[in-house]
Write an enzyme that holds these catalytic residues in place. Structure first.
Site, PDB file in Angstrom:
ATOM      1  CB  CYS A  46      46.028  85.251 110.429  1.00  0.00           C
ATOM      2  SG  CYS A  46      45.106  86.743 110.758  1.00  0.00           S
TER       3      CYS A  46
ATOM      4  CD  GLU B  36      38.068  85.353 113.091  1.00  0.00           C
ATOM      5  OE1 GLU B  36      38.642  84.938 112.071  1.00  0.00           O
ATOM      6  OE2 GLU B  36      36.907  85.790 113.076  1.00  0.00           O
TER       7      GLU B  36
ATOM      8  CD  GLU C  94      49.436  80.828 109.582  1.00  0.00           C
ATOM      9  OE1 GLU C  94      49.198  79.929 110.396  1.00  0.00           O
ATOM     10  OE2 GLU C  94      48.898  81.953 109.640  1.00  0.00           O
TER      11      GLU C  94
ATOM     12  CE  LYS D  48      46.969  82.434 129.740  1.00  0.00           C
ATOM     13  NZ  LYS D  48      47.871  83.166 128.819  1.00  0.00           N
TER      14      LYS D  48
END
Ligand code: NAD
Length: 493
Positions: free
Chosen positions: A296, A262, A394, A187
């Protein structure tokens, strides 16, 4: 005038790669409803992709169950041969795949090409690694018996992937799962379905049986919810934000699926004052601004030891101010648009908060609240403090935050004061110190004097709320396998 993104993807050399239907059970499935895919640089609609109704999940799961029987029975070498063919086709179509990627994701073409090569690397790696899924023979703990441990495929895998690496995050999961003998239902992120469908087209061409690799496009909540509610789906492999990872872990828990994740990063980039300035500046530039900061692994907190601080800020600012912002299809572009508007808004929110708290805008738009659509001007903030939003969350965009520090213990404490633990960087000319600091950092991956360390052979993954399990490397198969202990008894003559 340069061609628009839509015109570019309509003129691919291999036009078969542009698919707008989901790939289910070896068929291309259209549905009444479609969703528009947009060029993030201009907002131009470039395709309308099928939105699978939730009932399609049952069809996909049934196809995967049927395909699993023969797929797991193949020799690892036979599965590897099909994977190798897929990897070769990915490499042969690099230009078209990179064009599709840039048109829907926004990253500069040069980075898109590198991602396709990276994506193919995982396919090659796992094509071979499947043959090394070794079990064990153990000294028996019972008389007249033999005991051993086999490594077997876990079953159907649901792979949910993000938009920042729309090809590589799929192959890093799917190639491992397929090599282990598992069917995969992908997906992809709604922003970047075209890359996933192009990979499916090549998987079909490579001869992967229908039902072994499937791609469902559509609304993420209902489709992933149905996949995770389905008992035959035995594993979830997710890459994305920690917030969604937490949500999907909860859904996967109802049928105790094997979960690997992750998740988000918030990388510290620590510069000691003995480091070589030119190498640090180039390293920080790469670690912060690759993928336009939507990475990331991006250096989110750049800690610089006081004695080097002023020189570093000046030298880094000179490089940042030269970064060329533009459309990813323009060969001169180094920083593309943010893939969706929310990321750009978050960057502006963090800049405004830092400025209000006393940080200096060394490079960037002075009017920090200005709305430049999906584009964010590369920004360098100096004198950032620990309490500011950018030091705590982040960023995921081209905004660099520089924080001064005095000594080693202090900076390790500050770097570790985060719930994230994906990647960290250390720059020093003292190798002893490099080893000592990397040892104490609570992160899954540490680059010492280098901004780039990814690749198929390394165990990619994070500590704390940055993830569970590892992708790539020999450990990458573990997310898709179960151990089976077999005891052979009554062996006395
Ligand atoms: P996201 O969590 O919003 O989306 C990831 C995937 O989850 C997408 O496919 C999305 O469609 C799906 N999703 C979103 N909401 C959902 C819901 N309610 N139910 C089911 N599925 C849902 O993340 P993102 O914004 O696409 O990606 C950015 C994040 O991913 C960042 O935090 C980044 O650090 C992280 N990331 C991590 C890695 C890694 O390897 N650790 C790699 C790339 C990105």
């Amino acid at each position: 005038m340069q061609m628009t993104a839509k015109a570019r993807i309509l003129s691919l050399s291999n036009s078969a790669l542009l698919r707008d239907a989901a790939y289910v059970g070896g068929d291309w499935l259209r549905s009444g409803e479609t969703a528009s895919v947009q060029d993030p640089a201009s907002g131009e609609p470039i395709a309308a992709v099928a939105q699978c109704p939730v009932e399609v999940v049952d069809i996909a799961v049934a196809a995967a169950q049927a395909a699993f029987v023969d797929w797991r029975a193949l020799l690892p070498r036979e599965r590897g041969a099909l994977l190798s063919r897929w990897g070769t086709l990915i490499r042969q179509n690099v230009e078209d795949l990179a064009t599709i990627l840039t048109c829907e994701q926004g990253k500069p073409l040069v980075e898109a090409r590198a991602e396709i090569a990276y994506a193919a690397e995982f396919v090659d790696w796992f094509a071979a690694e499947g043959e090394r899924a070794y079990g064990e023979t153990l000294p028996p703990h019972k008389r007249d018996s033999q005991i051993f441990v086999k490594v077997q495929p876990v079953g159907i895998v649901a792979a949910v992937t993000p938009w920042n690496f729309p090809c590589a995050m799929i192959t890093r999961k799917a190639a491992a799962a397929l090599a282990a003998g598992c069917p995969v239902i992908v997906k992809p992120a709604d922003e970047t379905p075209l890359s996933a469908l192009a990979l499916a087209q090549l998987a079909e061409q490579a001869g992967l049986p229908g039902g072994v690799f499937q791609v469902l496009t559509g609304e993420p909540g209902p489709l992933t919810g149905a996949l995770l509610a389905a008992p035959p789906v035995r594993a979830l492999s997710f890459t994305g934000s920690t917030r969604v990872g937490r949500l999907l872990s909860g859904q996967a828990a109802s049928s105790i699926k094997l979960v690997s994740m992750e998740l988000g990063g918030h990388a510290p980039f620590i510069v000691f004052d003995d480091a070589r300035l030119d190498s640090v500046v180039q390293g920080a530039l790469a670690a912060k601004f690759a993928t336009s900061g939507q990475d990331c692994l991006a250096a989110n907190r750049i800690y610089v030891q006081r004695r080097l601080y002023r020189d570093f800020v000046a030298a880094f600012a000179a490089e940042v101010s030269r970064l060329k912002v533009g459309h990813g299809l323009d060969p001169a572009t180094q920083i593309g648009p943010m893939t969706h508007a929310g990321i750009a808004q978050n960057c502006r929110r963090q800049i405004a908060d830092a400025v209000a708290g006393g940080a200096r805008v060394v490079v960037g738009e002075r009017d920090v609240m200005s709305d430049g659509g999906n584009f964010v001007s590369p920004t360098l903030l100096a004198d950032v403090a620990d309490g500011m939003l950018i030091s705590r969350e982040e960023t995921f965009g081209p905004v660099a935050a520089i924080l001064p520090f005095d000594d080693e213990d202090e900076v390790i404490g500050r770097a570790n004061a985060s719930e994230m633990g994906l990647a960290a960087y250390v720059y020093t000319d003292d190798l002893r110190r490099g080893m000592r600091v990397s040892d104490r950092l609570e992160y899954g991956m540490v680059g010492v004097n280098t901004p780039s360390f990814t690749g198929a052979p390394i165990p990619f993954g994070g500590w704390k709320q940055s993830g569970l399990g590892r992708e790539g490397s020999r450990h990458g198969l573990n997310a898709f396998t179960e151990l089976k202990y077999v005891c052979l008894g009554d062996l006395a003559a």
